[in-house]
Design an enzyme around this catalytic site. Structure first.
Site, PDB file in Angstrom:
ATOM      1  N   TYR A  42       0.665  -1.292  -0.040  1.00 59.24           N
ATOM      2  CA  TYR A  42      -0.211  -0.067   0.121  1.00 59.24           C
ATOM      3  C   TYR A  42       0.891   1.308   0.067  1.00 59.24           C
ATOM      4  O   TYR A  42       0.335   2.271  -0.144  1.00 59.24           O
ATOM      5  CB  TYR A  42      -0.899   0.097   1.137  1.00 59.24           C
ATOM      6  N   HIS A 106       0.660 -11.814   2.328  1.00 59.36           N
ATOM      7  CA  HIS A 106      -0.451 -11.136   1.330  1.00 59.36           C
ATOM      8  C   HIS A 106      -1.293 -11.978   0.345  1.00 59.36           C
ATOM      9  O   HIS A 106      -2.686 -11.748   0.355  1.00 59.36           O
ATOM     10  CB  HIS A 106       0.322  -9.782   0.684  1.00 59.36           C
ATOM     11  N   ASN A 137      -6.027 -14.426   1.291  1.00 57.60           N
ATOM     12  CA  ASN A 137      -6.328 -15.039  -0.036  1.00 57.60           C
ATOM     13  C   ASN A 137      -5.864 -16.356  -0.196  1.00 57.60           C
ATOM     14  O   ASN A 137      -5.410 -16.795  -1.466  1.00 57.60           O
ATOM     15  CB  ASN A 137      -5.717 -14.027  -1.154  1.00 57.60           C
ATOM     16  N   GLN A 158      -7.458 -13.350   6.146  1.00 56.92           N
ATOM     17  CA  GLN A 158      -7.916 -12.063   5.639  1.00 56.92           C
ATOM     18  C   GLN A 158      -8.467 -12.239   4.093  1.00 56.92           C
ATOM     19  O   GLN A 158      -7.577 -12.728   3.412  1.00 56.92           O
ATOM     20  CB  GLN A 158      -7.058 -10.881   5.615  1.00 56.92           C
ATOM     21  N   GLY A 188     -17.838  -3.632  -0.223  1.00 58.27           N
ATOM     22  CA  GLY A 188     -17.780  -4.118  -1.553  1.00 58.27           C
ATOM     23  C   GLY A 188     -17.291  -2.900  -2.428  1.00 58.27           C
ATOM     24  O   GLY A 188     -17.748  -2.508  -3.341  1.00 58.27           O
ATOM     25  N   LYS A 227     -12.156   0.486   4.658  1.00 56.42           N
ATOM     26  CA  LYS A 227     -11.319   1.714   4.539  1.00 56.42           C
ATOM     27  C   LYS A 227     -12.196   3.004   4.419  1.00 56.42           C
ATOM     28  O   LYS A 227     -13.075   2.845   3.713  1.00 56.42           O
ATOM     29  CB  LYS A 227     -10.515   1.485   3.041  1.00 56.42           C
TER      30      LYS A 227
HETATM   31  P1  NAP Z   1     -13.798  -0.894   1.294  1.00 59.28           P
HETATM   32  O1  NAP Z   1     -13.587  -0.783   2.819  1.00 59.28           O
HETATM   33  O2  NAP Z   1     -15.019  -2.032   1.302  1.00 59.28           O
HETATM   34  O3  NAP Z   1     -14.622   0.232   0.689  1.00 59.28           O
HETATM   35  C1  NAP Z   1     -13.901   1.559   0.572  1.00 59.28           C
HETATM   36  C2  NAP Z   1     -14.582   2.541  -0.016  1.00 59.28           C
HETATM   37  O4  NAP Z   1     -15.644   2.919   0.678  1.00 59.28           O
HETATM   38  C3  NAP Z   1     -13.920   3.842  -0.324  1.00 59.28           C
HETATM   39  O5  NAP Z   1     -14.109   4.439  -1.461  1.00 59.28           O
HETATM   40  C4  NAP Z   1     -14.457   4.879   0.832  1.00 59.28           C
HETATM   41  O6  NAP Z   1     -14.251   6.147   0.646  1.00 59.28           O
HETATM   42  C5  NAP Z   1     -15.786   4.245   1.014  1.00 59.28           C
HETATM   43  N1  NAP Z   1     -16.600   4.328   2.082  1.00 59.28           N
HETATM   44  C6  NAP Z   1     -16.062   3.977   3.398  1.00 59.28           C
HETATM   45  N2  NAP Z   1     -17.099   4.011   4.267  1.00 59.28           N
HETATM   46  C7  NAP Z   1     -18.161   4.449   3.855  1.00 59.28           C
HETATM   47  C8  NAP Z   1     -19.266   5.163   4.263  1.00 59.28           C
HETATM   48  N3  NAP Z   1     -19.691   4.832   5.573  1.00 59.28           N
HETATM   49  N4  NAP Z   1     -20.173   5.391   3.346  1.00 59.28           N
HETATM   50  C9  NAP Z   1     -19.718   5.509   2.018  1.00 59.28           C
HETATM   51  N5  NAP Z   1     -18.785   5.189   1.523  1.00 59.28           N
HETATM   52  C10 NAP Z   1     -17.714   4.821   2.561  1.00 59.28           C
HETATM   53  O7  NAP Z   1     -12.903  -1.545   0.289  1.00 59.28           O
HETATM   54  P2  NAP Z   1     -11.494  -1.881   0.428  1.00 59.28           P
HETATM   55  O8  NAP Z   1     -10.692  -0.524   0.679  1.00 59.28           O
HETATM   56  O9  NAP Z   1     -10.965  -2.594  -0.832  1.00 59.28           O
HETATM   57  O10 NAP Z   1     -11.019  -2.738   1.562  1.00 59.28           O
HETATM   58  C11 NAP Z   1     -10.985  -2.333   2.997  1.00 59.28           C
HETATM   59  C12 NAP Z   1      -9.455  -2.666   3.443  1.00 59.28           C
HETATM   60  O11 NAP Z   1      -9.299  -4.000   3.253  1.00 59.28           O
HETATM   61  C13 NAP Z   1      -8.345  -1.927   2.559  1.00 59.28           C
HETATM   62  O12 NAP Z   1      -8.177  -0.885   2.882  1.00 59.28           O
HETATM   63  C14 NAP Z   1      -7.165  -2.770   2.960  1.00 59.28           C
HETATM   64  O13 NAP Z   1      -6.749  -2.536   4.083  1.00 59.28           O
HETATM   65  C15 NAP Z   1      -7.863  -4.292   3.056  1.00 59.28           C
HETATM   66  N6  NAP Z   1      -7.795  -4.960   1.559  1.00 59.28           N
HETATM   67  C16 NAP Z   1      -6.938  -6.294   1.680  1.00 59.28           C
HETATM   68  C17 NAP Z   1      -6.645  -7.056   0.504  1.00 59.28           C
HETATM   69  C18 NAP Z   1      -6.064  -8.219   0.448  1.00 59.28           C
HETATM   70  O14 NAP Z   1      -5.809  -8.647  -0.347  1.00 59.28           O
HETATM   71  N7  NAP Z   1      -5.519  -8.777   1.786  1.00 59.28           N
HETATM   72  C19 NAP Z   1      -7.477  -6.644  -0.785  1.00 59.28           C
HETATM   73  C20 NAP Z   1      -8.211  -5.508  -0.726  1.00 59.28           C
HETATM   74  C21 NAP Z   1      -8.500  -4.762   0.398  1.00 59.28           C
HETATM   75  P3  NAP Z   1     -13.588   7.088   1.482  1.00 59.28           P
HETATM   76  O15 NAP Z   1     -12.045   6.775   1.264  1.00 59.28           O
HETATM   77  O16 NAP Z   1     -13.869   8.414   0.610  1.00 59.28           O
HETATM   78  O17 NAP Z   1     -14.240   6.998   2.877  1.00 59.28           O
END
Ligand code: NAP
Length: 271
Positions: A42, A106, A137, A158, A188, A227
């Site tokens: 990241y 990861h 994964n 995770q 999502g 996030k």
């Molecule tokens: P997510 O958390 O499902 O969605 C993040 C998105 O939703 C961002 O655009 C955020 O915008 C928005 N958001 C957050 N809270 C909100 C709310 N209350 N209302 C409306 N929109 C909202 O997706 P993600 O970032 O893919 O996943 C979360 C975390 O999982 C990542 O940050 C990472 O740490 C981890 N991850 C891990 C892997 C892996 O391979 N292990 C893969 C993907 C993700 P804003 O930023 O504007 O708030």
């Protein structure tokens, strides 16, 4: 189950603006978050570390290093044994920490070779650079293989998990094996927010669809790591106090979608 407590966490993928990321982490700890998720991939470990330090050194914020689960992930290219150690030390340097609480593989791709990679994770746990080992994964087969090779118990797996991709099999496996299932992309990546079922449940419970998605995941025993930036950080944390009635949890269980967002073949290079 290990004795690692894994509450709702702050995801940070995509938050690579240094100041915004540091400020978000510090604010999250002030709000009550006690789990922060980052990764070598990241490119924000230094910012995460700065946010942690701001909170730890702020006399008005009642949080200490031992209170927070800090998780990072070794990049798939860095999974040869020497690289596991060298790059984890570099991660700790960037984070400004002596240890992380959870160190993940990861993705089981690229330089991942179970018999070589996993003993290097054991060594880091043994030497106190990480308290616990996690994987991310993995398929059930890869998980079983990893469990057999590792001396250290797997504390967490995770994976992508949200109301449109519910991961019932991996959730059952986590319960059987006694590891935490950590749900990434729990909103999502925004796709759940306008789902009709979630919108209805949110209206009935005086909550937002994001809070409903997170509360549903917590009720199923999965730890979400949304996030968020700005006001979303506080909004998401309020989900820990949202108790949804069984009928609403069941309505979400029954959505029945299989909308995987992260392509397991392509994702190693862009998540
Ligand atoms: P997510 O958390 O499902 O969605 C993040 C998105 O939703 C961002 O655009 C955020 O915008 C928005 N958001 C957050 N809270 C909100 C709310 N209350 N209302 C409306 N929109 C909202 O997706 P993600 O970032 O893919 O996943 C979360 C975390 O999982 C990542 O940050 C990472 O740490 C981890 N991850 C891990 C892997 C892996 O391979 N292990 C893969 C993907 C993700 P804003 O930023 O504007 O708030």
């Amino acid at each position: 189950m290990t004795d690692l407590d894994l509450p709702l966490g702050l995801g940070t993928s995509g938050n690579d603006d240094h100041e915004e990321c540091a400020a978000t982490v510090a604010e999250a700890l002030e709000l009550g978050y006690r789990h922060v998720d980052t990764a070598q991939m990241y490119d924000n470990e230094a910012a995460v570390g700065e946010g942690l330090e701001r909170a730890f050194s702020d006399p008005d914020v009642d949080v200490e290093r031992e209170d927070v689960v800090v998780a990072t992930k070794v990049h798939p290219d860095n999974l040869a044994p020497d690289d596991v150690r060298e790059t984890t030390e570099a991660s700790l340097d960037r984070l400004g920490l002596d240890y992380v609480d959870l160190l993940y593989v990861h993705w089981p791709t690229s330089a991942y070779e179970p018999e070589a990679t996993l003993p290097a994770f054991d060594d880091l746990a043994e030497d106190g650079l990480t308290r616990y080992v996690g994987v991310s994964n993995f398929t059930p087969t890869l998980l079983r293989e990893a469990r057999e090779i590792l001396d250290t118990p797997i504390a967490a797996h995770q994976v992508e998990c949200h109301p449109l991709f519910q991961q019932d099999d991996l959730r059952a496996l986590a319960a059987d094996d006694g590891h935490h299932l950590i749900g990434y992309s729990p909103l999502g990546q925004g796709d759940v927010l306008d789902n009709d079922v979630l919108v209805d449940v949110a209206e009935r419970n005086d909550a937002t669809p994001a809070q409903v998605a997170l509360a549903w995941e917590l009720a199923r025993g999965v730890t979400p790591i949304p996030k968020g930036t700005g006001e979303h950080v506080a909004e998401n944390y309020e989900a820990v106090d949202l108790d949804l009635p069984e009928s609403d949890l069941k309505a979400i269980d029954e959505i029945g979608a299989e909308e995987r967002l992260v392509d397991p073949d392509a994702a190693a290079w862009n998540q």
